[in-house]
Design a protein around this motif. Structure first.
Motif, PDB file in Angstrom:
ATOM      1  N   GLY A 128      32.042  36.893  38.869  1.00  0.00           N
ATOM      2  CA  GLY A 128      32.892  36.337  37.822  1.00  0.00           C
ATOM      3  C   GLY A 128      32.088  35.357  37.003  1.00  0.00           C
ATOM      4  O   GLY A 128      30.864  35.463  37.002  1.00  0.00           O
ATOM      5  N   PRO A 129      32.677  34.430  36.306  1.00  0.00           N
ATOM      6  CA  PRO A 129      34.109  34.111  36.390  1.00  0.00           C
ATOM      7  C   PRO A 129      35.006  35.113  35.662  1.00  0.00           C
ATOM      8  O   PRO A 129      36.202  35.086  35.844  1.00  0.00           O
ATOM      9  CB  PRO A 129      34.207  32.725  35.740  1.00  0.00           C
ATOM     10  CG  PRO A 129      33.053  32.668  34.785  1.00  0.00           C
ATOM     11  CD  PRO A 129      31.965  33.466  35.423  1.00  0.00           C
ATOM     12  N   VAL A 130      34.410  36.015  34.832  1.00  0.00           N
ATOM     13  CA  VAL A 130      35.246  36.934  34.072  1.00  0.00           C
ATOM     14  C   VAL A 130      35.414  38.237  34.849  1.00  0.00           C
ATOM     15  O   VAL A 130      34.434  38.803  35.342  1.00  0.00           O
ATOM     16  CB  VAL A 130      34.623  37.211  32.686  1.00  0.00           C
ATOM     17  CG1 VAL A 130      35.451  38.250  31.935  1.00  0.00           C
ATOM     18  CG2 VAL A 130      34.532  35.922  31.880  1.00  0.00           C
ATOM     19  N   TYR A 131      36.649  38.660  34.985  1.00  0.00           N
ATOM     20  CA  TYR A 131      36.967  39.919  35.664  1.00  0.00           C
ATOM     21  C   TYR A 131      37.902  40.755  34.811  1.00  0.00           C
ATOM     22  O   TYR A 131      38.821  40.196  34.198  1.00  0.00           O
ATOM     23  CB  TYR A 131      37.707  39.649  36.985  1.00  0.00           C
ATOM     24  CG  TYR A 131      36.842  39.110  38.084  1.00  0.00           C
ATOM     25  CD1 TYR A 131      36.245  39.962  38.997  1.00  0.00           C
ATOM     26  CD2 TYR A 131      36.631  37.746  38.216  1.00  0.00           C
ATOM     27  CE1 TYR A 131      35.454  39.475  40.016  1.00  0.00           C
ATOM     28  CE2 TYR A 131      35.842  37.244  39.230  1.00  0.00           C
ATOM     29  CZ  TYR A 131      35.253  38.114  40.126  1.00  0.00           C
ATOM     30  OH  TYR A 131      34.469  37.621  41.138  1.00  0.00           O
ATOM     31  N   PRO A 132      37.708  42.075  34.807  1.00  0.00           N
ATOM     32  CA  PRO A 132      38.778  42.908  34.272  1.00  0.00           C
ATOM     33  C   PRO A 132      39.938  42.860  35.253  1.00  0.00           C
ATOM     34  O   PRO A 132      39.719  42.809  36.468  1.00  0.00           O
ATOM     35  CB  PRO A 132      38.145  44.312  34.214  1.00  0.00           C
ATOM     36  CG  PRO A 132      37.035  44.287  35.194  1.00  0.00           C
ATOM     37  CD  PRO A 132      36.575  42.860  35.322  1.00  0.00           C
ATOM     38  N   LEU A 133      41.140  42.854  34.731  1.00  0.00           N
ATOM     39  CA  LEU A 133      42.308  42.635  35.583  1.00  0.00           C
ATOM     40  C   LEU A 133      42.388  43.639  36.732  1.00  0.00           C
ATOM     41  O   LEU A 133      42.806  43.282  37.838  1.00  0.00           O
ATOM     42  CB  LEU A 133      43.583  42.703  34.725  1.00  0.00           C
ATOM     43  CG  LEU A 133      44.875  42.281  35.421  1.00  0.00           C
ATOM     44  CD1 LEU A 133      44.802  40.853  35.918  1.00  0.00           C
ATOM     45  CD2 LEU A 133      46.060  42.463  34.485  1.00  0.00           C
ATOM     46  N   ASN A 134      41.972  44.876  36.497  1.00  0.00           N
ATOM     47  CA  ASN A 134      42.096  45.873  37.562  1.00  0.00           C
ATOM     48  C   ASN A 134      41.287  45.491  38.797  1.00  0.00           C
ATOM     49  O   ASN A 134      41.615  45.865  39.902  1.00  0.00           O
ATOM     50  CB  ASN A 134      41.699  47.272  37.062  1.00  0.00           C
ATOM     51  CG  ASN A 134      40.323  47.299  36.430  1.00  0.00           C
ATOM     52  OD1 ASN A 134      40.040  46.498  35.550  1.00  0.00           O
ATOM     53  ND2 ASN A 134      39.460  48.186  36.881  1.00  0.00           N
ATOM     54  N   ARG A 135      40.214  44.719  38.619  1.00  0.00           N
ATOM     55  CA  ARG A 135      39.403  44.337  39.785  1.00  0.00           C
ATOM     56  C   ARG A 135      39.984  43.158  40.543  1.00  0.00           C
ATOM     57  O   ARG A 135      39.649  42.934  41.697  1.00  0.00           O
ATOM     58  CB  ARG A 135      37.977  43.983  39.341  1.00  0.00           C
ATOM     59  CG  ARG A 135      37.125  45.220  39.091  1.00  0.00           C
ATOM     60  CD  ARG A 135      35.666  44.875  39.181  1.00  0.00           C
ATOM     61  NE  ARG A 135      35.285  44.481  40.520  1.00  0.00           N
ATOM     62  CZ  ARG A 135      34.245  43.697  40.794  1.00  0.00           C
ATOM     63  NH1 ARG A 135      33.491  43.231  39.823  1.00  0.00           N
ATOM     64  NH2 ARG A 135      33.956  43.389  42.035  1.00  0.00           N
TER      65      ARG A 135
END
Lengths: 271, 376
Positions: free
Chosen positions: A254-261
């Motif tokens: 992260g800190p950024v994630y696609p929501l599905n993950r």
């Protein structure tokens, strides 16, 4: 991992409890580049380190901006720094916004409070490569009008072609004529093409949870919703264990994630 | 000489020779000894310091030394502390920060010295697996921990096959013992303690070139077939006497499907959040940092020390801790160890050594908790 010294080139207040420091490598040397959404570990002499998102323009890495909210010992010590002072910096760390892979899409930037700081480099990037993206919408929530970050910049963004901005506050003041309420309310009024849009969200976890849900209702798939998470961090290299949420080391994957993950873990309490 | 399956015998009376060879080669020997009415690992000067004739009785929340009827040196389950103490020190200075007269900062590394060469004497199979797990944590990712890496490189491993099992042991369930396996967890020398009518001796097997060289300097003789068989039987018997067991079938999926199970609250009502389990666990790796300043104000240090996910401050952010309740912290520990660890590091984070059970002041037993979480 050792910090390296950086000099405070400029420092200014943003709001009552936030400020920005512009840092330059000391002594002068080439600065490492950064991707929008990445963060640095800033060390205030004797007080400690704190994970702070980079809030400046990725095209100008030699002048690294960090917008900090004064909430604890380290950030309060960082607040005392003045131009000419030096601090320690490790980074940049983490995986940022997938802004390059979103070329051609309509972009929806949604921020709550200081969540606008880690989004700003992505906004700069999109505006700098304006023709590469479709419509740009910036939705902001703040506690009060006085807590709104970067108001002058916001005024400029509003004037950019194909950029729409909307702001809402939790509590207005006597001069406030805009929206009052949570940022999810701004979503209900917008038209978006779910097949060709992407949302980039940063704010308190509860705000991101509700915002993501509102976007899902609009038909936006999970893979097109990106959230930036926050956790206590000590090492930033996936060794100290503090930033874990489920199997994820926020500091590295992260800190950024696609929501599905991350949706499964975002839905759990106290993880 | 190359590693081979040839096994040798070293008589108990000549065990000191092993210490002498190691010392001559510049190794400090870390091994088990009796201190504070427990078997602990620490630096040993001679074979006389080994816990001769001592065994241990381990149960949930209970540890007692017990006299053995024989003079076995490795006749106990696992020592109180694990080897991570030497590979991943409890406290480590990360850096010194200096403020120059002009106000600028300068940083110097706090852990520059070459680590001492250490021989781990008596590391058990579960403990070798724990070391392999920490290797993956600190050396297997995108970033390498230089402090761990240099200490790890200076270690010689003299493993022990277990001839006895403790009341809280469950390595068989975790597939981590009791016999050391060179293919899965490399060692330099493995020893099996034999104590029968033919005498007190050690069956030695070299697992590496370095181990073979050391063996070559010892007064050993070739093992007889019956001695090799005796050692095999001993370890096989140990495997049949595990004090605990843990059903690992689909365990990660089961735990993650039960994050709201009422048992979490029930166990949290007993848990003191003391963090003992994480301190004695040979795989728990979490750390925090502390910053200290000298009175002059021109010198600061940054220290790293062991931390625990049971501490409230562990997840503290500006809005408060992410894991506020004791229940959420126990759940984090257990689900990390037994479930999410698989996704992160490709194995369970538990090696079945049983320390967390023995050293829990209220006797919380993770094998029992898992059984309860498995039932609806």
């Amino acid at each position: 991992m050792m910090p390296s010294p950086w000099r405070v080139a400029e420092r200014w207040d943003e709001t009552a409890d936030t400020f920005t420091v512009a840092l330059e490598p000391e002594p002068r040397r080439e600065a490492p580049g950064f991707a929008p959404g990445q963060f640095n570990m800033l060390y205030a002499f004797g007080a400690g380190e704190s994970a702070i998102s980079i809030s400046g323009d990725p095209a100008l890495p030699g002048r690294m901006l960090h917008t900090v909210r004064k909430v604890g010992t380290v950030t309060s010590a960082l607040a005392l720094l003045r131009p000419g002072d030096t601090l320690g910096l490790r980074g940049p760390f983490g995986t940022g916004w997938p802004i390059e892979s979103l070329r051609g899409r309509d972009l929806l930037f949604i921020a709550g409070g200081i969540g606008l700081a880690p989004l700003r480099p992505a906004i700069y990037h999109a505006l700098r490569h304006r023709t590469a993206y479709g419509a740009i919408r910036i939705l902001l929530g703040a506690r009060t009008p006085a807590d709104l970050l970067y108001p002058e910049e916001l005024a400029n963004w509003r004037k950019s072609p194909g950029v729409a901005c909307a702001v809402t506050v939790d509590r207005g003041d006597s001069d406030w004529q805009g929206h009052v309420g949570v940022v999810t309310k701004l979503i209900s009024s917008i038209n978006l093409d779910p097949r060709n849009s992407a949302a980039l969200i940063c704010g308190p976890e509860v705000m991101m949870r509700y915002t993501a849900a509102a976007l899902r209702e609009k038909g936006l798939p999970q893979e097109s919703i990106h959230v930036s998470l926050e956790r206590n961090m000590k090492c930033a290299v996936a060794h100290c264990g503090h930033c874990q949420i489920g199997p994820h080391f926020i500091c590295q994957e992260g800190p950024v994630y696609p929501l599905n993950r991350i949706a499964f873990w975002l839905a759990q309490r106290e993880v | 000489m190359t590693p081979s399956s040839v096994q040798s015998i070293l008589e108990r009376s000549r065990l000191q020779d092993l210490f002498d060879v190691l010392h001559r080669r510049g190794y400090a020997v870390i091994g088990p000894t009796v201190r504070d009415r427990a078997i602990v690992c620490e630096e040993l000067r001679s074979a006389a310091e080994l816990p001769e004739g001592w065994g241990d009785l381990q149960e949930g929340g209970s540890y007692r030394l017990q006299r053995r009827p024989d003079k076995a040196l490795f006749g106990f389950a696992v020592p109180t502390n694990s080897w991570k103490e030497w590979l991943h020190p409890k406290r480590l200075k990360l850096l010194d920060a200096h403020r120059n007269p002009d106000g600028s900062l300068r940083f110097t590394p706090g852990d520059e010295d070459d680590p001492p060469k250490l021989a781990f004497l008596g590391a058990r199979s579960c403990e070798l697996h724990a070391i392999a797990i920490q290797d993956r944590v600190f050396l297997g990712g995108a970033f390498t921990d230089p402090h761990y890496a240099k200490r790890r490189a200076a270690v010689l491993i003299i493993a022990t096959n277990c001839g006895t099992s403790g009341g809280t042991c469950f390595c068989v369930s975790m597939n981590t013992g009791p016999k050391v396996n060179r293919e899965r967890t490399p060692f330099d020398i493995a020893l099996t303690e034999l104590l029968d009518e033919s005498g007190h001796r050690f069956l030695l097997e070299a697992g590496s070139e370095a181990g073979a060289v050391i063996l070559g300097e010892l007064p050993v003789r070739a093992a007889t077939e019956s001695e090799v068989t005796a050692a095999e039987t001993l370890v096989a018997n140990t495997a049949n006497r595990m004090g605990r067991s843990l059903d690992t079938h689909r365990l990660p999926e089961t735990l993650l499907a039960n994050l709201e199970h009422p048992r979490w609250k029930e166990v949290a009502d007993r848990c003191l959040n003391c963090a003992n389990c994480t301190m004695v666990c040979p795989t728990c790796f979490c750390t925090t940092v502390e910053d200290v300043t000298h009175l002059t104000g021109d010198h600061a240090e940054r220290w790293r020390r062991w931390d625990s996910c049971f501490n409230l401050d562990f997840t503290r952010m500006h809005g408060g801790p992410a894991r506020q309740s004791g229940q959420s912290r126990y759940r984090q520990w257990l689900t990390h160890k037994l479930a999410t660890w698989h996704e992160q590091f490709g194995s369970s984070g538990c090696v079945g050594c049983g320390r967390c059970i023995s050293w829990c002041p209220v006797g919380i037993d993770l094998t029992e908790e898992v059984r309860a979480l498995r039932s609806p």
